[in-house]
Motif scaffolding. Structure first.
Motif, PDB file in Angstrom:
ATOM      1  N   LYS A   1      13.858  13.140   3.888  1.00 16.70           N
ATOM      2  CA  LYS A   1      12.616  12.609   3.291  1.00 16.70           C
ATOM      3  C   LYS A   1      13.338  11.787   1.860  1.00 16.70           C
ATOM      4  CE  LYS A   1       8.438  14.888   4.463  1.00 16.70           C
ATOM      5  NZ  LYS A   1       7.443  15.625   3.808  1.00 16.70           N
ATOM      6  N   LEU A   2      12.646  10.503   1.908  1.00 15.41           N
ATOM      7  CA  LEU A   2      13.165   9.738   0.853  1.00 15.41           C
ATOM      8  C   LEU A   2      11.795   9.316   0.423  1.00 15.41           C
ATOM      9  CD1 LEU A   2      14.872   7.731  -0.836  1.00 15.41           C
ATOM     10  CD2 LEU A   2      14.694   6.215   0.722  1.00 15.41           C
ATOM     11  N   VAL A   3      11.532   9.383  -0.954  1.00 10.53           N
ATOM     12  CA  VAL A   3      10.189   9.168  -1.787  1.00 10.53           C
ATOM     13  C   VAL A   3      10.604   8.131  -2.748  1.00 10.53           C
ATOM     14  CG1 VAL A   3       8.453   9.929  -3.127  1.00 10.53           C
ATOM     15  CG2 VAL A   3       9.399  11.553  -1.512  1.00 10.53           C
ATOM     16  N   GLN A   4       9.826   6.998  -2.623  1.00 14.92           N
ATOM     17  CA  GLN A   4       9.884   6.038  -3.362  1.00 14.92           C
ATOM     18  C   GLN A   4       8.839   5.803  -4.504  1.00 14.92           C
ATOM     19  OE1 GLN A   4      10.476   2.228  -1.416  1.00 14.92           O
ATOM     20  NE2 GLN A   4      10.300   1.009  -3.293  1.00 14.92           N
ATOM     21  N   ARG A   5       8.925   5.929  -5.617  1.00 16.06           N
ATOM     22  CA  ARG A   5       7.708   5.944  -6.450  1.00 16.06           C
ATOM     23  C   ARG A   5       7.406   4.524  -7.080  1.00 16.06           C
ATOM     24  NH1 ARG A   5       5.572  10.698  -5.313  1.00 16.06           N
ATOM     25  NH2 ARG A   5       7.058  12.323  -5.559  1.00 16.06           N
ATOM     26  N   ALA A   6       5.914   4.322  -7.245  1.00 14.28           N
ATOM     27  CA  ALA A   6       5.831   3.229  -8.098  1.00 14.28           C
ATOM     28  C   ALA A   6       6.307   3.063  -9.298  1.00 14.28           C
ATOM     29  CB  ALA A   6       4.580   2.946  -8.034  1.00 14.28           C
ATOM     30  N   LEU A   7       6.799   1.907 -10.031  1.00 11.68           N
ATOM     31  CA  LEU A   7       7.415   1.817 -11.315  1.00 11.68           C
ATOM     32  C   LEU A   7       6.212   1.333 -12.145  1.00 11.68           C
ATOM     33  CD1 LEU A   7      10.744   0.271 -10.575  1.00 11.68           C
ATOM     34  CD2 LEU A   7      10.350   2.565 -10.974  1.00 11.68           C
TER      35      LEU A   7
ATOM     36  N   SER B   1       4.435  -1.770  -6.842  1.00 19.07           N
ATOM     37  CA  SER B   1       3.387  -0.903  -6.994  1.00 19.07           C
ATOM     38  C   SER B   1       2.649   0.107  -6.196  1.00 19.07           C
ATOM     39  CB  SER B   1       2.432  -1.926  -7.718  1.00 19.07           C
ATOM     40  OG  SER B   1       2.699  -2.533  -8.817  1.00 19.07           O
ATOM     41  N   ALA B   2       3.633   0.485  -5.472  1.00 22.10           N
ATOM     42  CA  ALA B   2       3.220   1.505  -4.328  1.00 22.10           C
ATOM     43  C   ALA B   2       3.885   2.559  -4.023  1.00 22.10           C
ATOM     44  CB  ALA B   2       3.138   0.746  -3.009  1.00 22.10           C
TER      45      ALA B   2
ATOM     46  N   LEU C   1       0.813  -1.148  -0.095  1.00 23.52           N
ATOM     47  CA  LEU C   1       0.077   0.005   0.081  1.00 23.52           C
ATOM     48  C   LEU C   1       0.815   1.146   0.059  1.00 23.52           C
ATOM     49  CD1 LEU C   1      -2.720  -0.868   2.776  1.00 23.52           C
ATOM     50  CD2 LEU C   1      -2.836  -1.388   0.321  1.00 23.52           C
ATOM     51  N   ASP C   2       0.189   2.322  -0.630  1.00 23.32           N
ATOM     52  CA  ASP C   2       1.053   3.684  -0.410  1.00 23.32           C
ATOM     53  C   ASP C   2       0.966   3.766   1.186  1.00 23.32           C
ATOM     54  OD1 ASP C   2       1.017   3.777  -2.952  1.00 23.32           O
ATOM     55  OD2 ASP C   2      -0.438   5.201  -3.241  1.00 23.32           O
ATOM     56  N   MET C   3       2.307   4.204   1.675  1.00 27.26           N
ATOM     57  CA  MET C   3       2.358   4.397   3.273  1.00 27.26           C
ATOM     58  C   MET C   3       3.275   5.587   3.634  1.00 27.26           C
ATOM     59  SD  MET C   3       4.346   0.990   4.211  1.00 27.26           S
ATOM     60  CE  MET C   3       4.116   1.325   6.104  1.00 27.26           C
ATOM     61  N   GLU C   4       3.029   6.211   4.885  1.00 26.80           N
ATOM     62  CA  GLU C   4       4.250   7.105   5.215  1.00 26.80           C
ATOM     63  C   GLU C   4       4.774   6.470   6.590  1.00 26.80           C
ATOM     64  OE1 GLU C   4       4.605  11.610   6.906  1.00 26.80           O
ATOM     65  OE2 GLU C   4       2.651  10.936   6.422  1.00 26.80           O
ATOM     66  N   VAL C   5       6.108   6.371   6.578  1.00 25.51           N
ATOM     67  CA  VAL C   5       6.963   5.834   7.696  1.00 25.51           C
ATOM     68  C   VAL C   5       7.680   6.769   8.279  1.00 25.51           C
ATOM     69  CG1 VAL C   5       8.818   4.081   8.170  1.00 25.51           C
ATOM     70  CG2 VAL C   5       6.935   3.408   6.134  1.00 25.51           C
ATOM     71  N   VAL C   6       7.309   6.887   9.408  1.00 24.57           N
ATOM     72  CA  VAL C   6       8.180   7.932  10.355  1.00 24.57           C
ATOM     73  C   VAL C   6       9.089   7.193  11.391  1.00 24.57           C
ATOM     74  CG1 VAL C   6       8.022  10.088  11.870  1.00 24.57           C
ATOM     75  CG2 VAL C   6       6.305   9.591  10.136  1.00 24.57           C
ATOM     76  N   CYS C   7      10.381   7.556  11.383  1.00 23.41           N
ATOM     77  CA  CYS C   7      11.377   6.910  12.262  1.00 23.41           C
ATOM     78  C   CYS C   7      11.723   7.957  13.350  1.00 23.41           C
ATOM     79  CB  CYS C   7      12.509   6.358  11.575  1.00 23.41           C
ATOM     80  SG  CYS C   7      11.903   4.877  10.365  1.00 23.41           S
TER      81      CYS C   7
END
Length: 94
Positions: free
Chosen positions: A88-94, A66-67, A47-53
């Motif tokens: 911030k690191l943004v990983q885009r769906a391919l 696919s997310a 799923l599309d998500m936000e991870v905060v550490c």
């Protein structure tokens, strides 16, 4: 503590004050918070998500297909003035 494995389907997942060798999360959630965690953390989520550490001591592996996710790492740098650094690191769906 050795290894923790967890499968969760929730609106949000939060892990606080954990110390172990490895944590594996098979999750379906749009929001994950890791605070004061000392471990290598493997996250499996499609799923599309936000991870905060906050204060993550270890490594993180974010496995997705696919997310799109946003990974935010917050930590405090001690200088004459305390400075909050946000990456911030943004990983885009391919």
């Amino acid at each position: 503590m050795g290894k923790i494995e967890c499968a969760v389907n929730a609106e949000t997942v939060e892990l606080h004050s954990l110390k172990c060798e490895h944590i594996e999360l098979d999750i379906k959630t749009p929001s994950l918070l890791l605070k004061d965690v000392s471990s290598s953390v493997e996250i499996n989520c499609n799923l599309d998500m936000e991870v905060v550490c906050h204060s993550l001591n270890g490594e993180i592996a974010l496995n997705q297909v696919s997310a799109t996710s946003i990974l935010t790492i917050l930590y405090l740098v001690i200088t004459p003035l305390a400075v909050l650094i946000r990456h911030k690191l943004v990983q885009r769906a391919l």
